[in-house]
Scaffold this active site. Structure first.
Site, PDB file in Angstrom:
ATOM      1  N   ASP A  54       0.832  -1.204   0.000  1.00 13.43           N
ATOM      2  CA  ASP A  54       0.000   0.000   0.000  1.00 13.43           C
ATOM      3  C   ASP A  54       0.873   1.262   0.000  1.00 13.43           C
ATOM      4  O   ASP A  54       0.538   2.266  -0.633  1.00 13.43           O
ATOM      5  CB  ASP A  54      -0.919   0.000   1.222  1.00 13.43           C
ATOM      6  N   HIS A  83      -5.159  -3.668   5.388  1.00  6.24           N
ATOM      7  CA  HIS A  83      -4.585  -4.023   4.091  1.00  6.24           C
ATOM      8  C   HIS A  83      -5.662  -4.571   3.150  1.00  6.24           C
ATOM      9  O   HIS A  83      -5.467  -5.570   2.478  1.00  6.24           O
ATOM     10  CB  HIS A  83      -3.465  -5.046   4.287  1.00  6.24           C
TER      11      HIS A  83
END
Length: 330
Positions: free
Chosen positions: A151, A179
């Site tokens: 990310d 996530h």
């Protein structure tokens, strides 16, 4: 001597991740494990003229025990990949069981190793790992990490495209939360150096960071998910851990941890209402040395994103804990 292990080494993430670890000069021994094809992957990597001696095992003949014994760092990308139309939650039942069994092996054969969880859904698999380690009385919150580096990598890349920065790695963008989807919150207001994202591009940018995996799944047209970028992200975080363990100072990376077990984490847990959350963490010789709270400096736009993230995370975490405490019927 540093021994690194990859559990799930023959898969789409496992193979490129193993390649990157094989050529890392910080690793002396690389041990690979998977349910299929490990001997071939091992033989292939063993021909590379780098420092790490490479071994590989299948489940038979005490393969997991041989893989894990003496390990200093264990990276777990094992599990089935996402397919088109599949959410991370759809992966849960299969991957939860895989992580449970592998972490049970870690608890028995290398309980002091640093554990890096890549297997999705990370929001749930890290709590699963923690519950397994707790049940074996070997849980050290400073040594268990959910890898959310992809990310961060996506944020660097996509922001660089917008602002015209040729080297994305010059940007430091904290990405917090979890996530998956809306639990991923890029704190663009805290980017260093500071960046100005045009208002008409902000929503699309955040959405792309949150759902970048879907972009890859669609582009691969049913042939896979984000394997190469995830392998790079997993390696990048593993390398940071290895450097910190060797004594390098000032390494701070966002990662999904059990907050009450890390210095500074209790305050964040109280603010978020969840015990697991990805925040910038200072890494040291013992692992997660200190958690930093970036939530006090967020703007109104980010506060709304965080509200959605915390709501989603609560359910994800509870699902992981419940999987161990109330296992599904076989």
């Amino acid at each position: 001597m540093v021994k690194a292990v990859v559990l799930g080494a023959s898969g789409g993430i496992g193979q490129p991740l193993s390649l990157l670890l094989k050529i890392c000069p910080l690793i002396d021994e690389l041990s690979l494990y998977d349910v299929v094809n490990t001997p071939g992957v091992t033989a292939d990597l063993a021909h590379i003229s780098s420092r790490a001696k490479t071994t590989g095992y299948l489940p038979n003949g005490d393969g997991l025990k041989l893989t894990l014994t003496g390990a200093d760092i264990v990276v777990i990308p094992a599990g089935i990949p996402r397919k088109p139309g599949m959410t991370r939650d759809d992966l849960f039942k299969i991957n939860a069981g895989i992580v449970r069994d592998l972490v049970t092996g870690i608890a028995e054969y290398c309980p002091k190793a640093f554990i890096l969880i890549i297997s999705n859904p990370v929001n749930s698999t890290v709590p699963i790992a923690a519950e397994v380690l707790k049940s074996k009385n070997v849980f050290d919150p400073k040594r268990l990490f959910g890898v959310t580096t992809l990310d961060v990598v996506r944020s660097e890349t996509f922001v660089a495209e917008i602002i015209g920065e040729s080297d994305p790695q010059t940007l430091k963008i904290p990405v917090v939360g979890g996530h998956s989807g809306e639990t991923i919150v890029p704190l663009l207001s805290q980017a260093k150096p500071s960046v100005q994202i045009p208002a008409d591009k902000l929503d699309a940018l955040v959405n792309r960071v949150q759902y970048g995996g879907d972009e890859v799944v669609k582009a691969k047209d049913g042939a896979g998910s984000a394997t190469l970028s995830m392998a790079y992200a997993g390696f990048r975080f593993a390398e940071k851990i290895l450097k910190a363990v060797r004594g390098e100072k000032g390494i701070i990376e966002p990662t999904y941890v059990y907050l009450p077990g890390v210095e500074g984490g209790a305050e964040i847990a109280k603010a978020t209402g969840v015990e697991y959350f990805s925040v910038p963490v200072e890494l040291g010789t013992n692992g997660a040395e200190k958690a930093y709270n970036p939530l006090t400096d967020t703007n109104d736009y980010e506060k709304k994103l965080l509200e959605a993230a915390m709501k989603g995370l609560k359910g994800n975490i509870e699902k992981g804990v419940d999987f161990i405490k109330n296992p599904p019927a076989k």
